[in-house]
Design an enzyme around this catalytic site. Sequence first.
Site, PDB file in Angstrom:
ATOM      1  N   HIS A 111     -19.505 -12.241  18.312  1.00  0.00           N
ATOM      2  CA  HIS A 111     -18.465 -13.375  17.779  1.00  0.00           C
ATOM      3  C   HIS A 111     -18.825 -13.619  16.198  1.00  0.00           C
ATOM      4  CE1 HIS A 111     -22.086 -16.315  17.401  1.00  0.00           C
ATOM      5  NE2 HIS A 111     -21.777 -16.493  16.770  1.00  0.00           N
ATOM      6  N   ASP A 141     -23.755 -10.060  22.351  1.00  0.00           N
ATOM      7  CA  ASP A 141     -23.671 -10.459  21.277  1.00  0.00           C
ATOM      8  C   ASP A 141     -24.082 -10.098  19.544  1.00  0.00           C
ATOM      9  OD1 ASP A 141     -22.292 -12.563  19.702  1.00  0.00           O
ATOM     10  OD2 ASP A 141     -23.440 -14.515  20.437  1.00  0.00           O
ATOM     11  N   SER A 217     -24.731 -18.346  13.143  1.00  0.00           N
ATOM     12  CA  SER A 217     -24.551 -17.238  13.693  1.00  0.00           C
ATOM     13  C   SER A 217     -25.353 -16.001  12.699  1.00  0.00           C
ATOM     14  CB  SER A 217     -23.513 -17.103  13.931  1.00  0.00           C
ATOM     15  OG  SER A 217     -22.996 -18.581  15.637  1.00  0.00           O
TER      16      SER A 217
END
Length: 460
Positions: A111, A141, A217
């Site tokens: 993402h 992911d 992230s």
Amino acid sequence: MPTLTRFAPARRLLAVATLLLLAVPMTAPGQIINPDGSMPSLAPLVEQVSPAVVNISTSGTVEAQSNPLLNDPFFRRFFDVPEQPRQRQVQSLGSGVVVDADAGYILTNHHVIANADQIQITFNDGRELEAETVGSDPETDIAVLQVNADALAALPMADSDELRVGDYAMAIGNPFGLEHTVTTGVVSGLERTLPGNGGARLQSFIQTDASINPGNSGGALINLRGELVGINTAILSRSGGNIGIGFAVPVNMARQVMEQIIEYGEVQRGVLGVRVQDLTPEMAEAFDIERPNGALVAQVTPNSPAAEAGLEAGDVIVEVNGTPVSDANAMANAIGLLRIGDEVNLAYVRDGERRTTTAIVADPATRQVSADSMHPGLAGATFSEVDERSPLFGEVRGVLVAEVAPGSPAAEYLRPGDVITSVNRQDVRSLAEFRDRVEGADQLLLNVRRGSGAFFIVIR
């Protein structure tokens, strides 16, 4: 009395802690120092690992969402609405971890780089380099980037299967654009799942209270040896900020995904042909299972590897390649990380008896049929049995629209992921039935299931 029972252990711990403090040299009240006079610190560890953690900034374009009325030329002319832009620019910030210094491979989240046209990597020493996307896997992911640079530092990978709740952990990343922020905590949970986590279907997260925030992230979760144990991915929060519940993809899962991406450019995920569900205590008793551990087979796709291996609905899978299976999610993770052609050894319970079998993970492409020769209105579409790739697997019977060529006749009506449940008002339960119903028909009345809805279409 209950109060004394609760706090008595705490008093004993306090006494032990006091003795330990008295045994350590102190230069001032409350100040602990090492025998060599230095202060205990994680700074040497941070200095060791920080060069391998990078900042990632991306820019790209996405299709702009607008009201369908604004796409109508008559509506725009009548109300004098100007032409709406078809695309809009997007930017994002995240983190990444160098895992191969020689090849320049960087692990991050899918993402973080989704929809990116340009990816810039900023290193701890100030270098800024353009990166290329080697491949990305939305289901876990995980994404792999590559830079062409010398003198890179990489983090060694630990065995995340050895993690225990209570192990110390350190998160390094770039939260809110603040470069190389370090937070510490412990592993507070293992094998967590997060419904709706950006579409990721294979989940077995490490939970940590080391502070993770937006921008973290793709960053590193490390142990006190300076080894990578996870890729920071998500937080659980009502406000968008950290409340002490963060999640990371275990590095063992990330490693398996990375190896396939580097070799093939993508994860070549095969199918087994089973739909499983969690085994509740009530079901365990009904199926004569001592403990409610395992994945209950709810459906087996005809002619699939699972069917050829002899599995049946009602079987309870308890091991995959010698590893115990606790629930349906563990089963999905175990199979979803295997490569096409891999042999998988399954242990299962049927009628209270433990059995074993072997299956070969199949390539979905070999089980697909092109519709070009069936009917001109379906040209460009490829169909397959409804298997575990579809979220409707186990819920509906029909044939899956696996692929649709852009601009083809089929693209006017169908999308990948659709399930055709009937042809000319006759139910379709397999590819063979679908072919029989379609070939030679002048007109097709198809009942199509798309997501949670359904509709009819006529093809001539």
